[in-house]
Every structure is written in structure tokens, then in C-alpha cells.
Design an enzyme around this catalytic site. Structure first.
Site, PDB file in Angstrom:
ATOM      1  N   ASP A 153      37.377 -71.572 -44.331  1.00 47.81           N
ATOM      2  CA  ASP A 153      35.932 -71.708 -44.502  1.00 47.81           C
ATOM      3  C   ASP A 153      35.301 -72.814 -43.649  1.00 47.81           C
ATOM      4  OD1 ASP A 153      37.149 -73.752 -45.871  1.00 47.81           O
ATOM      5  OD2 ASP A 153      35.896 -73.615 -47.650  1.00 47.81           O
ATOM      6  N   ASP A 207      37.238 -78.799 -46.226  1.00 50.58           N
ATOM      7  CA  ASP A 207      35.857 -79.256 -46.154  1.00 50.58           C
ATOM      8  C   ASP A 207      35.653 -80.659 -46.767  1.00 50.58           C
ATOM      9  OD1 ASP A 207      33.082 -78.217 -45.679  1.00 50.58           O
ATOM     10  OD2 ASP A 207      32.935 -78.782 -47.799  1.00 50.58           O
ATOM     11  N   GLY A 249      43.524 -79.525 -51.053  1.00 43.59           N
ATOM     12  CA  GLY A 249      44.526 -78.511 -51.397  1.00 43.59           C
ATOM     13  C   GLY A 249      45.563 -78.396 -50.300  1.00 43.59           C
ATOM     14  N   ASP A 281      41.550 -71.342 -47.122  1.00 43.22           N
ATOM     15  CA  ASP A 281      40.266 -70.635 -47.323  1.00 43.22           C
ATOM     16  C   ASP A 281      39.606 -70.153 -46.023  1.00 43.22           C
ATOM     17  OD1 ASP A 281      40.662 -71.337 -49.934  1.00 43.22           O
ATOM     18  OD2 ASP A 281      39.244 -72.999 -49.925  1.00 43.22           O
ATOM     19  N   THR A 321      43.452 -75.574 -44.497  1.00 40.05           N
ATOM     20  CA  THR A 321      43.023 -74.952 -45.749  1.00 40.05           C
ATOM     21  C   THR A 321      43.252 -73.448 -45.679  1.00 40.05           C
ATOM     22  OG1 THR A 321      41.108 -74.378 -47.134  1.00 40.05           O
ATOM     23  CG2 THR A 321      40.620 -74.977 -44.866  1.00 40.05           C
TER      24      THR A 321
HETATM   25  P1  ATP Z   1      40.499 -77.472 -50.097  1.00 41.07           P
HETATM   26  O1  ATP Z   1      39.600 -76.753 -49.130  1.00 41.07           O
HETATM   27  O2  ATP Z   1      41.876 -76.942 -50.039  1.00 41.07           O
HETATM   28  O3  ATP Z   1      39.967 -77.599 -51.485  1.00 41.07           O
HETATM   29  P2  ATP Z   1      39.452 -80.083 -49.462  1.00 41.07           P
HETATM   30  O4  ATP Z   1      39.825 -81.010 -48.371  1.00 41.07           O
HETATM   31  O5  ATP Z   1      38.119 -79.416 -49.349  1.00 41.07           O
HETATM   32  O6  ATP Z   1      40.610 -79.007 -49.563  1.00 41.07           O
HETATM   33  P3  ATP Z   1      38.529 -81.706 -51.699  1.00 41.07           P
HETATM   34  O7  ATP Z   1      39.200 -81.989 -52.987  1.00 41.07           O
HETATM   35  O8  ATP Z   1      37.192 -81.093 -51.713  1.00 41.07           O
HETATM   36  O9  ATP Z   1      39.582 -80.818 -50.868  1.00 41.07           O
HETATM   37  O10 ATP Z   1      38.427 -83.087 -50.875  1.00 41.07           O
HETATM   38  C1  ATP Z   1      39.575 -83.914 -50.678  1.00 41.07           C
HETATM   39  C2  ATP Z   1      39.214 -85.355 -50.848  1.00 41.07           C
HETATM   40  O11 ATP Z   1      38.271 -85.750 -49.847  1.00 41.07           O
HETATM   41  C3  ATP Z   1      38.527 -85.735 -52.156  1.00 41.07           C
HETATM   42  O12 ATP Z   1      39.439 -85.874 -53.213  1.00 41.07           O
HETATM   43  C4  ATP Z   1      37.877 -87.068 -51.791  1.00 41.07           C
HETATM   44  O13 ATP Z   1      38.813 -88.108 -51.826  1.00 41.07           O
HETATM   45  C5  ATP Z   1      37.464 -86.821 -50.337  1.00 41.07           C
HETATM   46  N1  ATP Z   1      36.046 -86.468 -50.286  1.00 41.07           N
HETATM   47  C6  ATP Z   1      35.479 -85.264 -50.472  1.00 41.07           C
HETATM   48  N2  ATP Z   1      34.134 -85.334 -50.385  1.00 41.07           N
HETATM   49  C7  ATP Z   1      33.823 -86.635 -50.143  1.00 41.07           C
HETATM   50  C8  ATP Z   1      32.615 -87.384 -49.944  1.00 41.07           C
HETATM   51  N3  ATP Z   1      31.425 -86.793 -50.006  1.00 41.07           N
HETATM   52  N4  ATP Z   1      32.704 -88.713 -49.715  1.00 41.07           N
HETATM   53  C9  ATP Z   1      33.904 -89.326 -49.648  1.00 41.07           C
HETATM   54  N5  ATP Z   1      35.076 -88.667 -49.838  1.00 41.07           N
HETATM   55  C10 ATP Z   1      35.056 -87.363 -50.070  1.00 41.07           C
END
Ligand code: ATP
Length: 326
Positions: free
Chosen positions: A133, A106, A14, A131, A129
Site C-alpha cells: 500500500d 506506512d 508488521g 499490504d 509490508t
Molecule cells: P504495517 O503496514 O505492516 O502495519 P507499519 O510500519 O505501517 O507496518 P505501524 O504500527 O503503523 O506499522 O507503525 C510502526 C511504528 O512506527 C509505530 O509503532 C510507531 O512507533 C511509528 N510511527 C507510526 N506513526 C508515527 C507517527 N505519526 N509519529 C511517530 N512515529 C510513528
């Protein structure tokens, strides 16, 4: 000293206000230290499909004040697969990128950790982020701006809530964290916050209603963190309609409004400090750490800690909200 000659930078997951300030600081600090910078568009997706461009200082001019991310962001299912990560690795080698700075939440840091372990590749994470978190940092990039947006919205909703003598449930983001809801409630003078961290321990709605809403006012505003655990604002409002029909209930879901807008001064400063620190970490040969801030000091937090631990809510805040909303 580090052998890194060229870094890649990406934003993923995000978007959050302040990501641009972080991109700017990483880019300028790298160039200042004689390191080349390659901007990778659309997060891990752009790495896989080769959307990579060299960044000079002017590529990051006039962006510190802009919300969103000039590098764009995306969710990328392919990066979750070994084949996807292999392609990503090949691209890094092809572009001569020796280390990566990944800005995101995360999920982004989880992906970074998996990749770094698989290919013994150096990655520095920045917590981007709204959040807030991520464990190991007092605040994340984007959180302060999102809080400011929330209080602006709640101030406006308060006008209609008061005029109609209504009970408003306002849903804010946070995924499974209540920081935005709790601090948003304190800052906007709301009556209560319903947050996932407390939902497992007690029935916050029942307690709130049994204690009676603020007697001195003719309306009430409650912030609800979006989460399966809280049921979100719709879920809570539905319960009130069924169990406490005497209330005139309304729901407002702030949604993506919370992600947008020009970053606050705090977020710009935080992102800039963290961006410069990311390059310091690379120069010190650090790897697989997230840049955090604790008591106004920059710290390096191993990915394993930042991702695996739940960041606790400070119980003082709950008490502060309870006392200040009587
Ligand atoms: P937000 O907190 O704003 O949602 P985020 O970084 O947590 O942001 P996610 O969509 O959960 O957003 O993760 C971003 C990208 O990271 C995913 O689309 C994926 O490409 C990669 N990713 C997340 N988890 C894994 C994993 N376990 N293994 C490999 N890649 C991952």
C-alpha cells in the site's frame, strides 16, 4: 560524497517475508562500501531502550531464506512522542550512527519522516509490508510471498467449497488496500474480490449477487479485504445470511498465516536490490526517501509522497477478474 561512517538498520511495524533479505543486503553493501553497521532490535522501541549491536557480514549469514525478521519488530507508542524521539536521537548520537535505514510500512515511514524533520537526520526507508500500500513503488517487500500464501490457502478451501457447494468468503489482509484481495482472487480463480477502494463507489456484494455467481460451478469463492469499509468477511457473510438466505455461507479468515513463510524468489530479489540501493542512496547523500521500484527500475520516493498518497488500484485488474470468472 557522503560523510556517513556508520548506519543503523531496523525493522518496524508488521513483519513481512523478505525483511531478512533486505537486512542482509543493506549490511553487506554497507560493509562493502566501508560503512559500519549497527543492528537495532525491535524497531523504534529498541532504539529508545538501547538494544543495538554491531553487525558484521556473518551476522546476516543464512537468513535470506527465512521469513520474519532477525532484528525483531515492534510497535512503539513512545516514538510518537517528542520525548521518545529525543531519547532515540540521543541513542543514535551515543552509538555514532550517522544515518538510519528503516524497513517497514506506512507507519514506520511516517515515524521516520517526523523524526528526520525534527532532527534534520538522514533516513532511507525500505517498503517492507505485505499490504503493497505504499505509493511510488510498484511492489513492496513481502507482497509477492503473501500472495503466494493466499493462493495456496484458497486452493485448499476450494476443495471443501466444491464438495459442499458452499459460498466462501475468505478474508485477506491489506488494512485499507485491496491489492492482496484483488490479485489473490485473480491468481486463485476466485469469483470476485470485495475491496475497500471500490466499496465507497458501489455495493460490490449486491452487484455480485445480482449478476449471479459463476453458473458453470457449484461453489463460489470471494476474497474480501479486511477493512472497516468492506466490513471484512464476517460483515459481508452476515449481510448475505440476512439478505440472501438461499446461500450456504462460510467464512475463513487467513490472518497471520499471510505474514509467515520463506520469501519467494521475487521478494528475495526485490529486497536485495532495494537493500543495495539504500546504501547507494546514502552514498549519494540522499535523505528522507523511500527506495521504490517502478518498471523494474529503482527510484527514490520522498517520504512525503510515499506516505501521503493513496496507491491506486489498476482498473484493468478489476476487469480481468470480472471476465475471467464468468
Ligand atoms: P504495517 O503496514 O505492516 O502495519 P507499519 O510500519 O505501517 O507496518 P505501524 O504500527 O503503523 O506499522 O507503525 C510502526 C511504528 O512506527 C509505530 O509503532 C510507531 O512507533 C511509528 N510511527 C507510526 N506513526 C508515527 C507517527 N505519526 N509519529 C511517530 N512515529 C510513528
Amino acid at each position: 560524497m557522503s560523510n556517513v561512517k556508520c548506519i543503523g538498520i531496523l525493522t518496524s511495524g508488521g513483519d513481512a517475508p523478505g525483511m531478512n533479505a533486505a537486512i542482509r543486503a543493506v549490511t553487506r553493501s554497507a560493509i562493502y562500501n566501508g560503512i559500519k553497521v549497527k543492528g537495532i532490535y525491535r524497531g523504534y522501541k529498541g532504539l529508545i531502550i538501547d538494544e543495538i549491536e554491531e553487525f558484521k557480514t556473518q551476522n546476516v549469514s543464512n537468513i535470506i531464506q527465512r521469513g520474519g525478521t532477525i532484528l525483531k519488530t515492534a510497535r512503539c507508542a513512545e516514538f510518537r512522542t517528542p520525548e521518545g524521539r529525543k531519547t532515540a536521537y540521543d541513542r543514535l548520537v551515543q552509538h555514532g550512527i550517522d544515518a538510519l535505514v528503516a524497513i517497514g510500512g506506512d507507519g514506520t515511514l511516517t515515524g521516520a519522516r517526523v523524526f528526520a524533520q525534527e532532527y534534520n537526520y538522514p533516513i532511507i526507508g525500505l517498503p517492507g509490508t505485505i499490504d503493497n500500500d505504499l505509493f511510488g513503488t510498484d511492489v513492496t517487500i513481502g507482497y509477492d510471498t503473501a500472495l503466494n500464501t493466499i493462493i495456496e490457502c484458497v486452493d485448499k478451501i476450494r476443495d471443501t467449497a466444491t464438495s459442499h457447494e458452499r459460498l466462501f468468503f475468505i478474508e485477506v489482509m491489506g488494512r485499507d488496500a485491496g491489492f492482496l484481495a484483488l490479485n489473490g482472487a485473480i491468481a486463485s480463480g476466485a469469483e470476485a474480490a470485495i475491496i475497500p477502494e471500490m466499496s465507497v463507489e458501489k455495493d460490490q456484494l449486491a452487484e455480485m449477487i445480482e449478476n449471479g455467481f459463476r453458473k458453470s460451478k457449484n461453489s463460489s469463492i470471494v476474497l474480501v479485504a479486511e477493512s472497516e469499509v468492506t466490513g471484512g468477511a464476517m460483515g459481508v457473510a452476515e449481510r448475505v445470511k440476512n439478505q440472501y438466505p438461499q446461500f450456504d455461507v462460510r467464512v475463513s479468515i487467513l490472518g497471520h498465516l499471510q505474514r509467515g513463510g520463506s520469501p519467494s524468489a521475487q521478494d528475495r530479489i526485490l529486497a536485495t536490490r532495494m537493500g543495495v540501493a539504500a546504501i547507494d542512496a546514502i552514498l549519494e547523500d540522499q535523505r528522507n526517501v523511500m527506495i521504490g521500484i517502478q518498471n523494474d527500475n529503482i527510484v527514490y520516493v520522498p517520504f512525503s509522497k510515499a506516505i501521503k498518497n493513496d496507491k491506486p488500484i489498476n482498473p484493468d485488474l478489476l476487469n480481468t477478474l470480472r471476465i475471467s470468472s464468468i
